[in-house]
Design an enzyme around this catalytic site. Structure first.
Site, PDB file in Angstrom:
ATOM      1  N   GLY A  14       0.839  -1.211   0.000  1.00 14.19           N
ATOM      2  CA  GLY A  14       0.000   0.000   0.000  1.00 14.19           C
ATOM      3  C   GLY A  14       0.863   1.246   0.000  1.00 14.19           C
ATOM      4  O   GLY A  14       1.839   1.321   0.727  1.00 14.19           O
ATOM      5  N   ARG A  75       1.564  -5.117  -5.888  1.00 14.54           N
ATOM      6  CA  ARG A  75       1.503  -6.351  -5.101  1.00 14.54           C
ATOM      7  C   ARG A  75       1.960  -7.454  -6.051  1.00 14.54           C
ATOM      8  O   ARG A  75       1.613  -7.452  -7.231  1.00 14.54           O
ATOM      9  CB  ARG A  75       0.093  -6.559  -4.570  1.00 14.54           C
ATOM     10  N   GLY A 105       4.720  -1.900   4.174  1.00  9.44           N
ATOM     11  CA  GLY A 105       4.015  -2.292   5.391  1.00  9.44           C
ATOM     12  C   GLY A 105       4.337  -3.714   5.800  1.00  9.44           C
ATOM     13  O   GLY A 105       5.354  -4.305   5.385  1.00  9.44           O
ATOM     14  N   ASP A 106       3.444  -4.237   6.590  1.00  6.13           N
ATOM     15  CA  ASP A 106       3.564  -5.568   7.169  1.00  6.13           C
ATOM     16  C   ASP A 106       3.898  -6.666   6.134  1.00  6.13           C
ATOM     17  O   ASP A 106       4.841  -7.444   6.318  1.00  6.13           O
ATOM     18  CB  ASP A 106       2.188  -5.818   7.803  1.00  6.13           C
ATOM     19  N   THR A 129       3.456   2.951   5.860  1.00  8.38           N
ATOM     20  CA  THR A 129       2.040   2.581   5.834  1.00  8.38           C
ATOM     21  C   THR A 129       1.224   3.618   6.599  1.00  8.38           C
ATOM     22  O   THR A 129       1.682   4.094   7.643  1.00  8.38           O
ATOM     23  CB  THR A 129       1.784   1.183   6.452  1.00  8.38           C
ATOM     24  N   ASP A 131      -1.359   2.984   8.153  1.00 14.05           N
ATOM     25  CA  ASP A 131      -2.095   2.314   9.235  1.00 14.05           C
ATOM     26  C   ASP A 131      -1.413   2.391  10.609  1.00 14.05           C
ATOM     27  O   ASP A 131      -2.037   2.116  11.628  1.00 14.05           O
ATOM     28  CB  ASP A 131      -2.309   0.832   8.891  1.00 14.05           C
ATOM     29  N   ASP A 133       0.527   0.338  11.940  1.00 13.61           N
ATOM     30  CA  ASP A 133       0.296  -0.939  12.624  1.00 13.61           C
ATOM     31  C   ASP A 133       1.547  -1.795  12.794  1.00 13.61           C
ATOM     32  O   ASP A 133       1.444  -2.992  13.059  1.00 13.61           O
ATOM     33  CB  ASP A 133      -0.793  -1.740  11.871  1.00 13.61           C
ATOM     34  N   MET A 173      -9.678   4.086   7.111  1.00 15.86           N
ATOM     35  CA  MET A 173      -8.828   2.912   6.874  1.00 15.86           C
ATOM     36  C   MET A 173      -8.108   2.492   8.159  1.00 15.86           C
ATOM     37  O   MET A 173      -8.313   3.080   9.214  1.00 15.86           O
ATOM     38  CB  MET A 173      -7.822   3.217   5.776  1.00 15.86           C
ATOM     39  N   ARG A 175      -6.747  -1.111   8.255  1.00 17.14           N
ATOM     40  CA  ARG A 175      -6.628  -2.568   8.165  1.00 17.14           C
ATOM     41  C   ARG A 175      -7.078  -3.198   9.481  1.00 17.14           C
ATOM     42  O   ARG A 175      -8.222  -3.005   9.873  1.00 17.14           O
ATOM     43  CB  ARG A 175      -5.212  -2.981   7.778  1.00 17.14           C
ATOM     44  N   ASN A 218     -26.745  18.410  18.862  1.00 18.22           N
ATOM     45  CA  ASN A 218     -27.753  18.186  17.817  1.00 18.22           C
ATOM     46  C   ASN A 218     -27.217  17.341  16.661  1.00 18.22           C
ATOM     47  O   ASN A 218     -27.867  17.158  15.644  1.00 18.22           O
ATOM     48  CB  ASN A 218     -28.342  19.511  17.323  1.00 18.22           C
ATOM     49  N   SER A 219     -25.989  16.843  16.820  1.00 16.72           N
ATOM     50  CA  SER A 219     -25.463  15.902  15.823  1.00 16.72           C
ATOM     51  C   SER A 219     -24.402  15.054  16.498  1.00 16.72           C
ATOM     52  O   SER A 219     -23.906  15.413  17.566  1.00 16.72           O
ATOM     53  CB  SER A 219     -24.836  16.669  14.654  1.00 16.72           C
ATOM     54  N   HIS A 256     -10.012   5.974  -0.566  1.00 21.16           N
ATOM     55  CA  HIS A 256      -8.622   6.153  -1.007  1.00 21.16           C
ATOM     56  C   HIS A 256      -8.090   7.561  -0.874  1.00 21.16           C
ATOM     57  O   HIS A 256      -6.878   7.760  -0.969  1.00 21.16           O
ATOM     58  CB  HIS A 256      -8.465   5.669  -2.446  1.00 21.16           C
ATOM     59  N   LEU A 257      -8.961   8.534  -0.652  1.00 18.86           N
ATOM     60  CA  LEU A 257      -8.394   9.884  -0.506  1.00 18.86           C
ATOM     61  C   LEU A 257      -7.499   9.959   0.730  1.00 18.86           C
ATOM     62  O   LEU A 257      -6.630  10.818   0.830  1.00 18.86           O
ATOM     63  CB  LEU A 257      -9.485  10.962  -0.509  1.00 18.86           C
ATOM     64  N   GLN A 258      -7.681   9.003   1.660  1.00 18.11           N
ATOM     65  CA  GLN A 258      -6.811   8.961   2.852  1.00 18.11           C
ATOM     66  C   GLN A 258      -5.367   8.628   2.519  1.00 18.11           C
ATOM     67  O   GLN A 258      -4.468   8.824   3.318  1.00 18.11           O
ATOM     68  CB  GLN A 258      -7.321   7.909   3.848  1.00 18.11           C
TER      69      GLN A 258
HETATM   70  P1  ADP Z   1       1.877  -4.040   2.698  1.00 21.09           P
HETATM   71  O1  ADP Z   1       3.357  -4.043   2.594  1.00 21.09           O
HETATM   72  O2  ADP Z   1       1.304  -2.666   2.491  1.00 21.09           O
HETATM   73  O3  ADP Z   1       1.382  -4.725   3.957  1.00 21.09           O
HETATM   74  P2  ADP Z   1       0.997  -6.372   1.097  1.00 21.09           P
HETATM   75  O4  ADP Z   1       0.506  -7.143   2.281  1.00 21.09           O
HETATM   76  O5  ADP Z   1       0.125  -6.336  -0.101  1.00 21.09           O
HETATM   77  O6  ADP Z   1       1.298  -4.834   1.434  1.00 21.09           O
HETATM   78  O7  ADP Z   1       2.421  -6.974   0.692  1.00 21.09           O
HETATM   79  C1  ADP Z   1       3.161  -6.416  -0.387  1.00 21.09           C
HETATM   80  C2  ADP Z   1       3.909  -7.503  -1.119  1.00 21.09           C
HETATM   81  O8  ADP Z   1       4.847  -8.123  -0.228  1.00 21.09           O
HETATM   82  C3  ADP Z   1       3.069  -8.647  -1.639  1.00 21.09           C
HETATM   83  O9  ADP Z   1       2.427  -8.349  -2.854  1.00 21.09           O
HETATM   84  C4  ADP Z   1       4.125  -9.747  -1.821  1.00 21.09           C
HETATM   85  O10 ADP Z   1       4.829  -9.558  -3.014  1.00 21.09           O
HETATM   86  C5  ADP Z   1       5.056  -9.474  -0.641  1.00 21.09           C
HETATM   87  N1  ADP Z   1       4.690 -10.401   0.443  1.00 21.09           N
HETATM   88  C6  ADP Z   1       3.710 -10.271   1.360  1.00 21.09           C
HETATM   89  N2  ADP Z   1       3.629 -11.373   2.150  1.00 21.09           N
HETATM   90  C7  ADP Z   1       4.597 -12.218   1.722  1.00 21.09           C
HETATM   91  C8  ADP Z   1       5.043 -13.521   2.105  1.00 21.09           C
HETATM   92  N3  ADP Z   1       4.463 -14.194   3.101  1.00 21.09           N
HETATM   93  N4  ADP Z   1       6.076 -14.082   1.422  1.00 21.09           N
HETATM   94  C9  ADP Z   1       6.672 -13.412   0.415  1.00 21.09           C
HETATM   95  N5  ADP Z   1       6.286 -12.194  -0.008  1.00 21.09           N
HETATM   96  C10 ADP Z   1       5.277 -11.595   0.631  1.00 21.09           C
END
Ligand code: ADP
Length: 326
Positions: A14, A75, A105-106, A129, A131, A133, A173, A175, A218-219, A256-258
């Site tokens: 993301g 992705r 991100g994660d 990210t 988020d 998170d 948003m 997640r 009132n709101s 998505h504007l976020q």
């Molecule tokens: P974010 O980084 O925002 O959390 P995603 O969860 O879509 O986004 O992960 C981004 C990309 O990271 C995925 O499209 C994939 O290529 C890679 N990825 C995510 N999880 C795995 C995994 N378990 N093993 C290998 N690559 C991964």
């Protein structure tokens, strides 16, 4: 330090405002330290499809103020397979890239951890990210900008909510995390935040809103974190409408504007510090860590820790929201 000469940089998953500021900081700090830098387009996909170009200082001129990511993001399913990762590794080697900085991100950091272990490849992660998170860092790149966007949107919705004396459910948003909803609610003076970390009964929520209306409000505005756990704003609004037909209920999903917009000063500074710290970490022989920030100090967080642990929501913030919504 292992013999690193060329650093590859990519943004993945993301997108988040401030990613460009991070790309700029990584590129310039790396060049300053004497490394060659290569920009990898479309995240892990670009490692497989060979979309890689050399980055000089001018490649990152005039981007600190831009939202999104000049490197694009994607992705990539193929990267989740050993065969895909082997192709990615071969491409990196063919470009002479011997270390990576991954901004994402994660999911992106999960991919980075697996790749780093599989090929004994040095990788530093930056938490990119909206988020907020990722465990081990107080802030992630993009979170502050998204929070400010939410605040501005809720301010606008409040004008119409007050004029029509309505109850608004606004979906934001996050997640599986409630940081945007909770802090967005505090910043915009909302009555409540429905977040995945805390279960809220419809009756409890209705009671809170009813009390407010009784005391001359009132709101009302309720922020709802999008998540299978909360069910989202639409489902919650339907339940409240069915059980309490007296309210004039409306729903707004910010969507998505976020993700867009020029990053705030806070995000630009955070991204700049973290980008520079990524190069310091490589020089310091750090491997497979995410750069984090704790009490305004840069910290190194092992990938496993950043990914596996759930970042806790502050009870203090929840309590503050509750007290200020009477
Ligand atoms: P974010 O980084 O925002 O959390 P995603 O969860 O879509 O986004 O992960 C981004 C990309 O990271 C995925 O499209 C994939 O290529 C890679 N990825 C995510 N999880 C795995 C995994 N378990 N093993 C290998 N690559 C991964």
């Amino acid at each position: 330090m292992a013999d690193i000469k060329c650093i590859g940089i990519l943004t993945s998953g993301g997108d988040a405002p401030g990613m460009n500021a991070a790309i700029r900081a990584v590129t310039r700090s790396a060049i300053y330290a004497g490394f060659q830098v290569k920009g990898i387009y479309r995240g892990y996909k670009g490692m497989i499809t060979n979309e890689i170009v050399e980055f000089k200082t001018q490649n990152v001129s005039n981007i600190i103020q831009m939202g999104g990511t000049i490197l694009k993001t994607a992705r990539c399913k193929e990267f989740t397979t050993p065969e895909g990762r082997k192709l990615a590794y071969d491409t990196l080697r063919s470009h002479g890239i011997d270390a990576l900085v991954v901004i994402g991100g994660d999911g992106s950091l999960t991919g980075a951890r697996i790749f780093a272990n599989e090929f004994n490849f040095p990788i530093i992660g930056l938490p990119g990210t909206i988020d907020n998170d990722l465990y081990g860092t107080d802030l992630t790149i993009g979170y502050d900008t998204a929070l400010n966007t939410i605040m501005e949107c809720v301010d606008k919705i409040r004008d119409t909510a007050t004029s029509h004396e309505r109850l608004f459910f606004i979906e934001v948003m996050g997640r599986d995390a409630g940081f945007l909803a909770l802090n967005g609610a505090i910043a915009s003076g909302a009555e409540a935040a429905i977040i995945p970390e805390i279960s809220t009964e419809v009756d409890q929520l209705a009671q809170l809103i009813q009390n407010g209306f009784r005391k001359s409000k009132n709101s009302s505005i309720v922020l709802v974190a999008e998540s299978p756990v909360t069910g989202g704003a639409m489902a919650l609004a339907e339940r409240v409408k069915n059980e309490y037909p007296g309210y004039d209920v409306r729903v707004s999903t910010l969507g998505h504007l976020q993700r867009g917009g020029s990053p705030t000063a806070r995000d630009r500074i955070l991204a700049s510090r973290m980008g520079a710290a990524a190069i310091d970490a490589l020089l310091d022989d750090q491997r497979n860590v995410m750069i984090g920030i704790k009490n305004d100090e840069i910290v190194y967080v092992p990938f496993t820790k950043a990914i596996k642990n759930d970042k806790p929501i502050s009870r203090d913030l929840l309590n503050t929201l509750h007290r200020l919504s009477i």
